[in-house]
Motif scaffolding. Sequence first.
Motif, PDB file in Angstrom:
ATOM      1  N   VAL A  74       1.022  -1.256   0.239  1.00 22.14           N
ATOM      2  CA  VAL A  74       0.278   0.095  -0.310  1.00 22.14           C
ATOM      3  C   VAL A  74       1.217   1.717  -0.379  1.00 22.14           C
ATOM      4  CG1 VAL A  74      -1.838   1.257   1.298  1.00 22.14           C
ATOM      5  CG2 VAL A  74      -1.924  -1.378   1.282  1.00 22.14           C
ATOM      6  N   GLU A  75       0.982   2.277  -1.141  1.00 21.26           N
ATOM      7  CA  GLU A  75       1.592   3.157  -0.875  1.00 21.26           C
ATOM      8  C   GLU A  75       0.702   4.218  -0.400  1.00 21.26           C
ATOM      9  OE1 GLU A  75       1.701   1.456  -3.738  1.00 21.26           O
ATOM     10  OE2 GLU A  75       3.505   0.916  -3.272  1.00 21.26           O
ATOM     11  N   LEU A  76      -0.639   4.036  -0.068  1.00 25.73           N
ATOM     12  CA  LEU A  76      -0.709   5.194   0.648  1.00 25.73           C
ATOM     13  C   LEU A  76      -2.361   5.391   1.255  1.00 25.73           C
ATOM     14  CD1 LEU A  76      -1.239   7.987   1.238  1.00 25.73           C
ATOM     15  CD2 LEU A  76      -2.196   9.109  -1.123  1.00 25.73           C
ATOM     16  N   MET A  77      -2.307   5.444   2.724  1.00 23.90           N
ATOM     17  CA  MET A  77      -3.765   5.562   3.665  1.00 23.90           C
ATOM     18  C   MET A  77      -4.056   6.716   3.527  1.00 23.90           C
ATOM     19  SD  MET A  77      -4.700   3.051   6.429  1.00 23.90           S
ATOM     20  CE  MET A  77      -4.890   0.813   6.121  1.00 23.90           C
ATOM     21  N   ILE A  78      -5.497   6.715   3.161  1.00 26.34           N
ATOM     22  CA  ILE A  78      -5.554   7.959   3.427  1.00 26.34           C
ATOM     23  C   ILE A  78      -7.508   7.514   4.707  1.00 26.34           C
ATOM     24  CG2 ILE A  78      -7.347  10.072   2.645  1.00 26.34           C
ATOM     25  CD1 ILE A  78      -5.991   9.623  -0.297  1.00 26.34           C
ATOM     26  N   VAL A  79      -7.053   8.363   5.555  1.00 26.90           N
ATOM     27  CA  VAL A  79      -8.355   8.084   6.572  1.00 26.90           C
ATOM     28  C   VAL A  79      -8.705   9.791   6.999  1.00 26.90           C
ATOM     29  CG1 VAL A  79      -6.309   6.229   7.897  1.00 26.90           C
ATOM     30  CG2 VAL A  79      -6.534   8.834   8.207  1.00 26.90           C
ATOM     31  N   ASP A  80     -10.312   9.899   7.384  1.00 26.27           N
ATOM     32  CA  ASP A  80     -11.113  10.430   7.932  1.00 26.27           C
ATOM     33  C   ASP A  80     -11.042  10.196   9.087  1.00 26.27           C
ATOM     34  OD1 ASP A  80     -13.710   9.679   7.640  1.00 26.27           O
ATOM     35  OD2 ASP A  80     -12.708   8.664   5.534  1.00 26.27           O
ATOM     36  N   VAL A  81     -12.595   9.733   9.599  1.00 25.45           N
ATOM     37  CA  VAL A  81     -13.042  10.300  10.826  1.00 25.45           C
ATOM     38  C   VAL A  81     -13.855   8.351  10.976  1.00 25.45           C
ATOM     39  CG1 VAL A  81     -13.581  12.697  10.794  1.00 25.45           C
ATOM     40  CG2 VAL A  81     -15.402  10.830  10.319  1.00 25.45           C
ATOM     41  N   GLN A  82     -14.048   8.376  12.245  1.00 25.74           N
ATOM     42  CA  GLN A  82     -14.256   7.110  12.949  1.00 25.74           C
ATOM     43  C   GLN A  82     -13.546   5.402  12.481  1.00 25.74           C
ATOM     44  OE1 GLN A  82     -18.428   7.586  11.887  1.00 25.74           O
ATOM     45  NE2 GLN A  82     -18.659   9.275  12.417  1.00 25.74           N
ATOM     46  N   CYS A  83     -13.367   4.388  13.566  1.00 24.70           N
ATOM     47  CA  CYS A  83     -12.513   3.642  13.435  1.00 24.70           C
ATOM     48  C   CYS A  83     -11.373   3.248  12.325  1.00 24.70           C
ATOM     49  CB  CYS A  83     -13.863   2.250  12.720  1.00 24.70           C
ATOM     50  SG  CYS A  83     -15.271   2.835  13.445  1.00 24.70           S
ATOM     51  N   CYS A  84     -11.288   4.313  12.377  1.00 20.94           N
ATOM     52  CA  CYS A  84      -9.364   4.321  11.950  1.00 20.94           C
ATOM     53  C   CYS A  84      -7.916   4.448  13.843  1.00 20.94           C
ATOM     54  CB  CYS A  84      -9.157   5.671  11.598  1.00 20.94           C
ATOM     55  SG  CYS A  84     -10.451   5.885  10.325  1.00 20.94           S
ATOM     56  N   MET A  85      -7.904   2.734  13.528  1.00 21.56           N
ATOM     57  CA  MET A  85      -6.872   2.343  14.395  1.00 21.56           C
ATOM     58  C   MET A  85      -5.994   3.388  14.683  1.00 21.56           C
ATOM     59  SD  MET A  85      -6.743  -1.110  14.902  1.00 21.56           S
ATOM     60  CE  MET A  85      -8.429  -2.075  14.837  1.00 21.56           C
ATOM     61  N   PRO A  86      -6.092   4.337  16.262  1.00 23.28           N
ATOM     62  CA  PRO A  86      -4.154   4.917  16.501  1.00 23.28           C
ATOM     63  C   PRO A  86      -2.842   3.821  16.667  1.00 23.28           C
ATOM     64  CG  PRO A  86      -5.310   4.362  18.061  1.00 23.28           C
ATOM     65  CD  PRO A  86      -6.562   3.478  16.935  1.00 23.28           C
ATOM     66  N   SER A  87      -3.302   2.886  15.998  1.00 20.00           N
ATOM     67  CA  SER A  87      -1.890   2.361  15.766  1.00 20.00           C
ATOM     68  C   SER A  87      -1.130   2.381  14.147  1.00 20.00           C
ATOM     69  CB  SER A  87      -2.368   0.288  15.833  1.00 20.00           C
ATOM     70  OG  SER A  87      -3.288  -0.032  14.962  1.00 20.00           O
ATOM     71  N   LEU A  88      -2.240   2.568  13.306  1.00 17.59           N
ATOM     72  CA  LEU A  88      -1.682   2.616  11.392  1.00 17.59           C
ATOM     73  C   LEU A  88      -0.301   3.661  11.131  1.00 17.59           C
ATOM     74  CD1 LEU A  88      -5.212   2.921   9.985  1.00 17.59           C
ATOM     75  CD2 LEU A  88      -3.970   1.368  10.010  1.00 17.59           C
ATOM     76  N   PRO A  89       0.143   4.403  12.120  1.00 19.33           N
ATOM     77  CA  PRO A  89       1.176   4.662  11.951  1.00 19.33           C
ATOM     78  C   PRO A  89       2.050   3.396  12.754  1.00 19.33           C
ATOM     79  CG  PRO A  89       0.250   6.411  13.371  1.00 19.33           C
ATOM     80  CD  PRO A  89      -0.578   5.750  12.958  1.00 19.33           C
ATOM     81  N   GLU A  90       2.218   2.827  13.260  1.00 22.44           N
ATOM     82  CA  GLU A  90       2.680   1.971  13.918  1.00 22.44           C
ATOM     83  C   GLU A  90       3.280   0.680  13.228  1.00 22.44           C
ATOM     84  OE1 GLU A  90       4.770   2.297  16.887  1.00 22.44           O
ATOM     85  OE2 GLU A  90       6.181   0.298  16.748  1.00 22.44           O
ATOM     86  N   VAL A  91       2.406   0.392  12.183  1.00 20.57           N
ATOM     87  CA  VAL A  91       2.309  -0.478  11.258  1.00 20.57           C
ATOM     88  C   VAL A  91       3.216   0.206   9.935  1.00 20.57           C
ATOM     89  CG1 VAL A  91       1.041  -2.323  10.082  1.00 20.57           C
ATOM     90  CG2 VAL A  91       0.323  -1.851  12.471  1.00 20.57           C
ATOM     91  N   ALA A  92       2.839   1.244  10.214  1.00 20.27           N
ATOM     92  CA  ALA A  92       3.443   1.510   8.496  1.00 20.27           C
ATOM     93  C   ALA A  92       4.734   1.820   8.660  1.00 20.27           C
ATOM     94  CB  ALA A  92       2.293   2.949   8.079  1.00 20.27           C
ATOM     95  N   SER A  93       4.985   1.798  10.160  1.00 25.10           N
ATOM     96  CA  SER A  93       6.190   2.344  10.006  1.00 25.10           C
ATOM     97  C   SER A  93       7.192   1.123   9.594  1.00 25.10           C
ATOM     98  CB  SER A  93       6.628   3.010  11.152  1.00 25.10           C
ATOM     99  OG  SER A  93       7.030   1.920  12.021  1.00 25.10           O
ATOM    100  N   ALA A  94       6.810  -0.064   9.804  1.00 28.44           N
ATOM    101  CA  ALA A  94       7.293  -1.559   9.154  1.00 28.44           C
ATOM    102  C   ALA A  94       7.247  -1.389   7.164  1.00 28.44           C
ATOM    103  CB  ALA A  94       6.943  -2.598   9.445  1.00 28.44           C
ATOM    104  N   TYR A  95       7.068  -0.324   6.569  1.00 22.29           N
ATOM    105  CA  TYR A  95       6.644  -0.828   5.333  1.00 22.29           C
ATOM    106  C   TYR A  95       6.697   0.441   4.767  1.00 22.29           C
ATOM    107  CZ  TYR A  95       4.526  -4.496   6.616  1.00 22.29           C
ATOM    108  OH  TYR A  95       4.253  -5.494   7.617  1.00 22.29           O
ATOM    109  N   HIS A  96       6.767   0.664   3.589  1.00 26.97           N
ATOM    110  CA  HIS A  96       6.884   2.255   3.036  1.00 26.97           C
ATOM    111  C   HIS A  96       5.456   3.111   3.239  1.00 26.97           C
ATOM    112  CE1 HIS A  96       4.703   0.737  -0.447  1.00 26.97           C
ATOM    113  NE2 HIS A  96       4.545   1.386  -1.518  1.00 26.97           N
ATOM    114  N   THR A  97       4.449   2.382   3.956  1.00 31.54           N
ATOM    115  CA  THR A  97       3.652   3.486   3.524  1.00 31.54           C
ATOM    116  C   THR A  97       2.731   4.563   3.998  1.00 31.54           C
ATOM    117  OG1 THR A  97       2.220   0.844   3.310  1.00 31.54           O
ATOM    118  CG2 THR A  97       0.549   2.962   3.892  1.00 31.54           C
TER     119      THR A  97
END
Length: 649
Positions: free
Chosen positions: A327-350
């Motif tokens: 995944v090159e880019l994940m665009i988040v807005d409101v509700q149900c977006c886990m605060p963990s996402l940047p942590e997970v993404a840091s292991a990849y290029h996302t």
Amino acid sequence: MLKKEIETQDRVWDTASLELLEKAKTESIETCFTRMDTQRNQCKFGSGGLCCRICHMGPCKITSRSPRGVCGANADTIVARNFLREVVGGTAAHSDHGRHLVLRLKKVAEGNGNGYKIKDERALRYAANLYKIEESGRQKENVANDLADLFLEEFSNQEEELKTLALAPLKQLSIWKNNNILPLGIDRMVVESMHRTTMGVDHDYRNILLQGFRTALADGWGGSRIATIVSDILFGSPSPIRSQSNLGVLGEKTVNVLVHGHEPEVSEILAIAVKNPKLLDYARKSGAEGITLAGICCTANEILMRHGIPVAGSFLQQELAIITGAVELMIVDVQCCMPSLPEVASAYHTEIISTTEIAKTIGVTQYSFDSENALESAISLLKRAIDNFKNRDPKKVVIPPVSTPLIAGFSVDAIKYMLGGSFRASFRPLNDAIMQGRIKGVVGIVGCNNPKSKLDDYINSLTLKLIKQNILVLKTGCAAIASAKEGMLRPEAALEHAGKGLREVCEAVGIPPVLHMGSCVDNSRLLEAATEIVLEGGLGDDMSQIPAVGVAPEWMSEKAIAISCYFVASGIDVILGHPFHISGSEKVTQFLNKDTAKLFGASFHVYEDPDTAIVKIVELLNKARKRLGIDKKVERKLFDMHDRRELDV
Ligand code: XCC
Ligand code: SF4
């Protein structure tokens, strides 16, 4: 005491998720599934609703030795207050989403729409008529302006009841009136509920819970309904559309962009921008074969319903999507977006980008989406994704080859047309099928996933049992995505799995046995459908009389609580896959699970597995059929046979 480790295959249902969970394990990536383990032995006071931290004499917790908080509040008051605050959270989320859309409609009406416009004039004029706004012979912008003003007043009204309530069957209104739960302005309901639950105000658990139902009505028949109506006007009313689901929709060789959250405003424009030929050229020059836009959670549902953009996954798959490494880019807005996402993404290029000022997370890039120049903004977002393509590490990429076809887009309007044909669009054929017993009833399965239970297991097992028993299933939210991934949103699913009566109806009309009706706010479409059934005639004169049941099997969000409360207040029994946080008060439990039946003709029921849930659902539907006098002998024999065959196994 340590629980024994849960096997990965006991956490998720579909093979794509399984494969990625295994990958997460090998790469030592933390997910909500593993965090669920570290959160084991969750707080009993919390789950009982018995912890009060509303004032700073506390926090107080209720035990047998301390049955009252410092102020004297007992378990009933505390549990009810906590519950109402959850309903408030859910109502606020849906309604604020609705408000943003109304403000957008207002801008469009004033000629400042920029990238946005009135896409569905018919939906606009239809809505104007519902609200008795003069439309004939008037320009659509003027009509839209009046409608937007009326909707804004639905939020701000101080002493007037919601106008949107009038879309409900008349008898329904009188039930709400008799119970004193007709909501006033949506914002007022939210504020009043917060006021009433602060220290030293409303202490009678019954009064507090009734306010819960009133607030929830302001959601379902207010904020959510308005959100759906305005989305249809601005982005088009959904009609049946083909697409694909599950993580296999991501491309090996394309730039993958995921939209995640709930608000359709940015994703709508992305769905248009992604077709821009210059952009595709740019992608090719950057070494990719194209751009794949796909969705997670309800943003996915929104653009699936209207554009056929594929669904990558549901709530519990948001981290897994990143773990594909593709995944090159994940665009988040409101509700149900886990605060963990940047942590997970840091292991990849996302890269993760938030487009909303009210939703920031450390590690997520804040992008101010310029709605004045929406299309340019969308294009520059996609360019950013293309530029990130070169950073993808092929060694880290695993895209499970799992992608299931589906048909979505069943707005009430679309269902009407499918049932009645374009000359006489109507619910009559459905009502008739229910009355003849070919369809036993209608069940709405809504809500989330929850790592407390195996992903999609309850939802999918129950759905299968329901259609086998000739029960038409309507779906929204992540429950709909579960069915999509399972192949139940294909018309062929009727042939493969449905009982004879339902199969015949589905084949005649050309619909799947499970209808995807949209996102979480689109649960208002379920209310609309139930209203249509009542208005069409022959199945009672309020919603509690029709053979219909709601189920939230794997719910987790406060929004699901608000939804299930407005279902119950609207006369639709709700089965919960796991209980609310109310076990600390017998009286509150009794009120919600029993007394409500006398008030609204519906209540909550907790069934923790699909085998017992199906028995209850069939019982509820049969009871409704009996009350209506449509449980004719011949048909009953037929159904009893079906029931027995199903229930014995
Ligand atoms: Fe969120 Fe709407 Fe729940 Fe899915 S289902 S987890 S609320 S995305 Ni509404
Ligand atoms: Fe304790 Fe009452 Fe304050 Fe709640 S409101 S924290 S029960 S003193």
